[in-house]
Design a protein around this motif. Structure first.
Motif, PDB file in Angstrom:
ATOM      1  N   LYS A 185     -44.934 -53.515 -29.961  1.00  0.00           N
ATOM      2  CA  LYS A 185     -44.519 -52.105 -29.874  1.00  0.00           C
ATOM      3  C   LYS A 185     -44.898 -51.474 -28.532  1.00  0.00           C
ATOM      4  O   LYS A 185     -44.339 -50.451 -28.138  1.00  0.00           O
ATOM      5  N   ILE A 188     -42.366 -50.108 -25.671  1.00  0.00           N
ATOM      6  CA  ILE A 188     -41.716 -48.792 -25.543  1.00  0.00           C
ATOM      7  C   ILE A 188     -42.405 -47.922 -24.484  1.00  0.00           C
ATOM      8  O   ILE A 188     -41.781 -47.038 -23.905  1.00  0.00           O
ATOM      9  N   THR A 194     -39.436 -43.117 -27.411  1.00  0.00           N
ATOM     10  CA  THR A 194     -39.966 -43.269 -28.768  1.00  0.00           C
ATOM     11  C   THR A 194     -39.435 -44.599 -29.304  1.00  0.00           C
ATOM     12  O   THR A 194     -38.486 -45.174 -28.752  1.00  0.00           O
ATOM     13  N   GLU A 195     -40.010 -45.060 -30.402  1.00  0.00           N
ATOM     14  CA  GLU A 195     -39.559 -46.327 -30.969  1.00  0.00           C
ATOM     15  C   GLU A 195     -38.090 -46.269 -31.391  1.00  0.00           C
ATOM     16  O   GLU A 195     -37.308 -47.195 -31.117  1.00  0.00           O
ATOM     17  N   ASN A 196     -37.693 -45.167 -32.034  1.00  0.00           N
ATOM     18  CA  ASN A 196     -36.298 -45.021 -32.464  1.00  0.00           C
ATOM     19  C   ASN A 196     -35.338 -44.973 -31.283  1.00  0.00           C
ATOM     20  O   ASN A 196     -34.262 -45.575 -31.308  1.00  0.00           O
ATOM     21  N   LYS A 199     -34.961 -48.506 -29.866  1.00  0.00           N
ATOM     22  CA  LYS A 199     -34.087 -49.327 -30.714  1.00  0.00           C
ATOM     23  C   LYS A 199     -32.614 -48.976 -30.481  1.00  0.00           C
ATOM     24  O   LYS A 199     -31.751 -49.850 -30.402  1.00  0.00           O
ATOM     25  N   ILE A 219     -41.828 -54.687 -33.193  1.00  0.00           N
ATOM     26  CA  ILE A 219     -40.401 -54.355 -33.262  1.00  0.00           C
ATOM     27  C   ILE A 219     -39.677 -55.641 -33.612  1.00  0.00           C
ATOM     28  O   ILE A 219     -39.610 -56.572 -32.806  1.00  0.00           O
TER      29      ILE A 219
END
Length: 314
Positions: A185, A188, A194-196, A199, A219
């Motif tokens: 993770k 990022i 952000t993670e979202n 993605k 992830i």
């Protein structure tokens, strides 16, 4: 790719006119080329000779001193690329303009010249633009530039030498996880997302569909890693996929284009900048030497691997 790659031995099937013709016919039918039987019959020998000639250049490069390796490797790659273009452009070469290199270098500064700071400019016509358009569906590259340092940072086999020389991490390793792949993770943070958002970014940039799997520690994703995998790249020496950590203009460039740019420039230097090139090899004054030497060692194996990947995933 159906079979694991085994150096030049993997190309053996292509050195049969019968197989080459059947292979080309399949390629032409897939993209609805008119008269696939006739075109594949006409092109099977040029296709084989391009591959054979490329193989000879690479084999000679492996036995040759570093001073002339870039010239042999560049022309070896050029022949292999021409074989690939024949799979999508049966009338190649239609005009003399496509026979140019497709890139140019600026006039060199004699004082304090640094290879990593040097750049190449993309031209409208020639092999580079033709390869980008026909093989990878990339258009309108004319006038764009790339510095050699930016290109080298996207060669996964150079990640170790960059780490040793500059303490710099250029890639994050993508590990095989149960029924998919995983990245830490922490990736990022390099993209300030952000993670979202990351993605979403990954899904829009990846050539094939990507499905993310909920996991609190990494992830995790599922994707078909056959054919074009940009922005992911495959480290042939370490045998794993990696994700580049620098979102540059070259982020989505297929690796074959990156090898072409480096070998073009190194080949020009080896031919026309003999004094600088000889001093670099003999004196080893800066970081250029270990980076160039490492690249030449890796491209000797990686160039034929990338071409084979392209041919087998047609």
């Amino acid at each position: 790719m159906s079979k694991p790659y085994k150096d030049w031995n993997s190309y053996t099937l292509f050195f049969s006119a019968e197989y080459a013709q059947a292979y080309l016919k399949k390629c032409y039918r897939k993209i609805n080329i008119e008269q696939p039987d006739m075109k594949s019959f006409e092109n099977c020998y040029p296709f084989m000779y391009y591959l054979e000639h490329g193989k000879l250049y690479y084999e000679q490069a492996e036995k040759s001193p570093l001073a002339i390796q870039p010239i042999l490797l560049f022309y070896g790659l050029v022949h292999l690329i021409k074989a690939c273009i024949l799979t999508v452009e049966p009338d190649y070469p239609e005009t003399t303009s496509v026979l140019a290199h497709g890139v140019s270098t600026r006039k060199r500064k004699k004082q304090q010249y640094s290879f990593t700071e040097d750049e190449v400019k993309f031209q409208k016509n020639g092999l580079f633009s033709l390869m980008a358009e026909k093989m990878f569906h990339m258009k309108q590259l004319e006038g764009e530039k790339a510095t050699m340092g930016d290109v080298m940072e996207l060669i996964p086999e150079l990640s170790g030498i960059y780490s040793d020389l500059r303490g710099k991490q250029n890639f994050e390793i993508v590990t095989a996880a149960d029924s998919g792949f995983a990245m830490p993770k922490s990736i990022i943070d390099h993209f300030h997302m952000t993670e979202n958002r990351f993605k979403e970014f990954f899904q829009t940039k990846f050539a094939a569909p990507v499905t993310f799997i909920d996991d609190s520690s990494v992830i995790k994703f599922q994707a078909n890693l056959k054919g074009i995998t940009e922005p992911l790249k495959y480290n042939l020496e370490e045998q794993h996929y990696v994700f580049p950590l620098k979102k540059s203009d070259l982020f989505l460039f297929p690796e074959l284009l990156l090898h072409y740019l480096l070998l073009y420039n190194l080949g020009m230097i080896a031919r026309y900048e003999t004094e600088w090139w000889s001093e670099l090899i003999k004196m080893m004054p800066n970081e250029d030497y270990p980076l160039i030497q490492s690249f030449l060692k890796s491209t000797l194996k990686k160039g034929p691997y990338l071409i084979y990947q392209y041919l087998m995933n047609k």
